[in-house]
Design a protein around this motif. Sequence first.
Motif, mmCIF file in Angstrom:
data_model
loop_
_atom_site.group_PDB
_atom_site.id
_atom_site.type_symbol
_atom_site.label_atom_id
_atom_site.label_comp_id
_atom_site.label_asym_id
_atom_site.label_seq_id
_atom_site.Cartn_x
_atom_site.Cartn_y
_atom_site.Cartn_z
ATOM 1 N N ASP A 139 -36.436 18.648 -18.515
ATOM 2 C CA ASP A 139 -36.341 19.529 -19.684
ATOM 3 C C ASP A 139 -36.229 18.728 -20.970
ATOM 4 N N ASN A 140 -35.472 17.650 -20.915
ATOM 5 C CA ASN A 140 -35.280 16.829 -22.111
ATOM 6 C C ASN A 140 -36.568 16.165 -22.576
ATOM 7 N N HIS A 141 -37.562 16.085 -21.687
ATOM 8 C CA HIS A 141 -38.861 15.506 -22.046
ATOM 9 C C HIS A 141 -39.952 16.570 -22.083
ATOM 10 N N GLN A 142 -39.536 17.833 -22.154
ATOM 11 C CA GLN A 142 -40.458 18.971 -22.290
ATOM 12 C C GLN A 142 -41.520 18.999 -21.195
ATOM 13 N N ILE A 143 -41.119 18.643 -19.980
ATOM 14 C CA ILE A 143 -42.018 18.734 -18.829
ATOM 15 C C ILE A 143 -41.586 19.946 -18.003
ATOM 16 N N PRO A 144 -42.385 21.004 -17.977
ATOM 17 C CA PRO A 144 -41.956 22.223 -17.284
ATOM 18 C C PRO A 144 -41.945 22.074 -15.770
ATOM 19 N N ILE A 145 -40.993 22.735 -15.132
ATOM 20 C CA ILE A 145 -40.940 22.841 -13.681
ATOM 21 C C ILE A 145 -41.447 24.233 -13.336
ATOM 22 N N ILE A 146 -42.580 24.313 -12.649
ATOM 23 C CA ILE A 146 -43.161 25.633 -12.392
ATOM 24 C C ILE A 146 -42.690 26.224 -11.059
ATOM 25 N N ARG A 147 -42.065 25.404 -10.233
ATOM 26 C CA ARG A 147 -41.506 25.926 -8.985
ATOM 27 C C ARG A 147 -40.417 24.991 -8.510
ATOM 28 N N MET A 148 -39.298 25.569 -8.078
ATOM 29 C CA MET A 148 -38.212 24.771 -7.517
ATOM 30 C C MET A 148 -37.758 25.437 -6.223
ATOM 31 N N GLY A 149 -37.972 24.752 -5.102
ATOM 32 C CA GLY A 149 -37.657 25.330 -3.803
ATOM 33 C C GLY A 149 -38.878 25.977 -3.184
ATOM 34 N N LEU A 150 -38.942 25.939 -1.845
ATOM 35 C CA LEU A 150 -40.088 26.501 -1.138
ATOM 36 C C LEU A 150 -40.172 28.003 -1.341
ATOM 37 N N GLN A 151 -41.397 28.499 -1.452
ATOM 38 C CA GLN A 151 -41.637 29.933 -1.590
ATOM 39 C C GLN A 151 -41.238 30.642 -0.303
ATOM 40 N N ALA A 152 -40.509 31.742 -0.444
ATOM 41 C CA ALA A 152 -40.119 32.520 0.731
ATOM 42 C C ALA A 152 -41.339 33.228 1.317
ATOM 43 N N THR A 153 -41.537 33.091 2.618
ATOM 44 C CA THR A 153 -42.606 33.801 3.328
ATOM 45 C C THR A 153 -42.028 34.350 4.624
ATOM 46 N N GLU A 154 -42.805 35.211 5.269
ATOM 47 C CA GLU A 154 -42.350 35.763 6.546
ATOM 48 C C GLU A 154 -42.141 34.666 7.578
ATOM 49 N N ASN A 155 -42.953 33.613 7.506
ATOM 50 C CA ASN A 155 -42.872 32.538 8.492
ATOM 51 C C ASN A 155 -41.797 31.509 8.154
ATOM 52 N N LEU A 156 -41.395 31.473 6.883
ATOM 53 C CA LEU A 156 -40.383 30.506 6.479
ATOM 54 C C LEU A 156 -39.034 31.209 6.476
ATOM 55 N N ASN A 157 -38.390 31.259 7.632
ATOM 56 C CA ASN A 157 -37.128 31.970 7.778
ATOM 57 C C ASN A 157 -36.180 31.145 8.630
ATOM 58 N N SER A 158 -35.030 31.719 8.918
ATOM 59 C CA SER A 158 -33.989 30.974 9.640
ATOM 60 C C SER A 158 -34.448 30.515 11.018
ATOM 61 N N ALA A 159 -35.438 31.209 11.601
ATOM 62 C CA ALA A 159 -35.920 30.810 12.920
ATOM 63 C C ALA A 159 -36.764 29.540 12.854
ATOM 64 N N ASN A 160 -37.357 29.280 11.701
ATOM 65 C CA ASN A 160 -38.232 28.119 11.554
ATOM 66 C C ASN A 160 -37.595 26.982 10.776
ATOM 67 N N VAL A 161 -36.582 27.295 9.953
ATOM 68 C CA VAL A 161 -35.865 26.264 9.202
ATOM 69 C C VAL A 161 -34.677 25.812 10.035
ATOM 70 N N LEU A 162 -34.763 24.581 10.523
ATOM 71 C CA LEU A 162 -33.718 24.053 11.408
ATOM 72 C C LEU A 162 -32.480 23.629 10.627
ATOM 73 N N ALA A 163 -32.684 23.033 9.451
ATOM 74 C CA ALA A 163 -31.563 22.555 8.638
ATOM 75 C C ALA A 163 -32.077 22.250 7.235
ATOM 76 N N GLY A 164 -31.123 22.014 6.337
ATOM 77 C CA GLY A 164 -31.505 21.639 4.982
ATOM 78 C C GLY A 164 -31.290 22.752 3.974
ATOM 79 N N PRO A 165 -31.521 22.448 2.694
ATOM 80 C CA PRO A 165 -31.133 23.343 1.597
ATOM 81 C C PRO A 165 -32.168 24.414 1.263
ATOM 82 N N TYR A 166 -32.582 25.167 2.271
ATOM 83 C CA TYR A 166 -33.510 26.265 1.976
ATOM 84 C C TYR A 166 -32.747 27.488 1.495
ATOM 85 N N HIS A 167 -33.213 28.070 0.406
ATOM 86 C CA HIS A 167 -32.662 29.331 -0.105
ATOM 87 C C HIS A 167 -33.790 30.035 -0.840
ATOM 88 N N PRO A 168 -34.010 31.332 -0.584
ATOM 89 C CA PRO A 168 -35.140 32.022 -1.220
ATOM 90 C C PRO A 168 -35.044 32.089 -2.739
#
Length: 355
Positions: free
Chosen positions: A229-258
């Motif tokens: 932000d301090n260098h005016q570089i936009p972040i257009i996405r932070m974190g994986l996009q939530a999909t039907e396939n990307l859920n607790s059954a497929n995410v074994l561990a780590g910082p996933y949050h929709p």
Amino acid sequence: MKRYIIPVFIPHYGCTNECVFCNQHKITGSQTTVNEYHVRKIILDWLERLNYAAFIEVAFYGGSFTALSIEKQQELLNPAYEFLKQDKIQAIRISTRPDAIDDLILRNLILYGVSIIELGVQSLDNKVLKKSCRGHTKEDVELAVAAIRKYANFKLGLQVMPGLPKDTLLKGLLTIRNIIELKPDFVRIYPTVVLNHTKLAKLYCENQYTPLSLDESIKYCSILKILLDNHQIPIIRMGLQATENLNSANVLAGPYHPAFGELVQAEIFYLSITKFLEKINLYKKNFLKQEIIIFHSNRLTSKIRGNKNSNIKKWSRIFPYFNLKFSQEANEKNFIKIKCDNQIYTLNINLISNI
């Protein structure tokens, strides 16, 4: 003008190796072979639903687009280019690897109307890249960026993945510093999650890899966002996009949050307002037990209060002697107003990253 993205998923197309974290089928929810017919049908189906008084972009996600043969690239791009020439869409985006870029490839992309290139950088530390089986180096990234920048036709995006094997906060900060030096038009940040049926899952199960916790990842990415932000570089996405396939059954561990991006923004608001309250605590000792009112627009409510009021709970613990109140109001959307001791202070949220 509204912006719409028509996604065309090509999982594992063009990939020459399998990164430790990668299971594109689970990320994209697609395992179908894609050809020119499929691309045309996908675009037509979306256009039937979209408002044409909008900026519409066709984006090829997954795989490594430019690692495909030139003939396959042309086949997939051709229907999108036809719609571009008819002014039914306004842009074409592709994602690829840093080591799959050269002048021939770039000239072909220009011929087919591609205007946005995203490079999966992931890290700019060679030890992290090697441990993650990326198959390219920091130097490959620098060469690819230099090649793309020779042409004015392209906007450039870089994707990074904090928390890969052998990564540290220091290495992450150095990666972002190098990203800033490369001056991309935008960045995506995807904290590393452990997906089932990946090499990383095997490392995790064998206790050879420990992912970032959600809290660690939020703090980590808050720092990265502040720097960008301090260098005016936009972040257009932070974190994986939530999909039907990307859920607790497929995410074994780590910082996933929709809603990971909102959690990061809430952390930055927390840090900024905390700094303000600390100054009150330092310079206005006689102000204890008096009322502090934080006025904010409706759209900032969740970011200021935090997930499940987590920010409010933390402020109550840290400043038990402040009588904090929160009030939604229709004020200017880029400002937070804080009233204390009969004075009103204004925080410009465009500058909140300067904390």
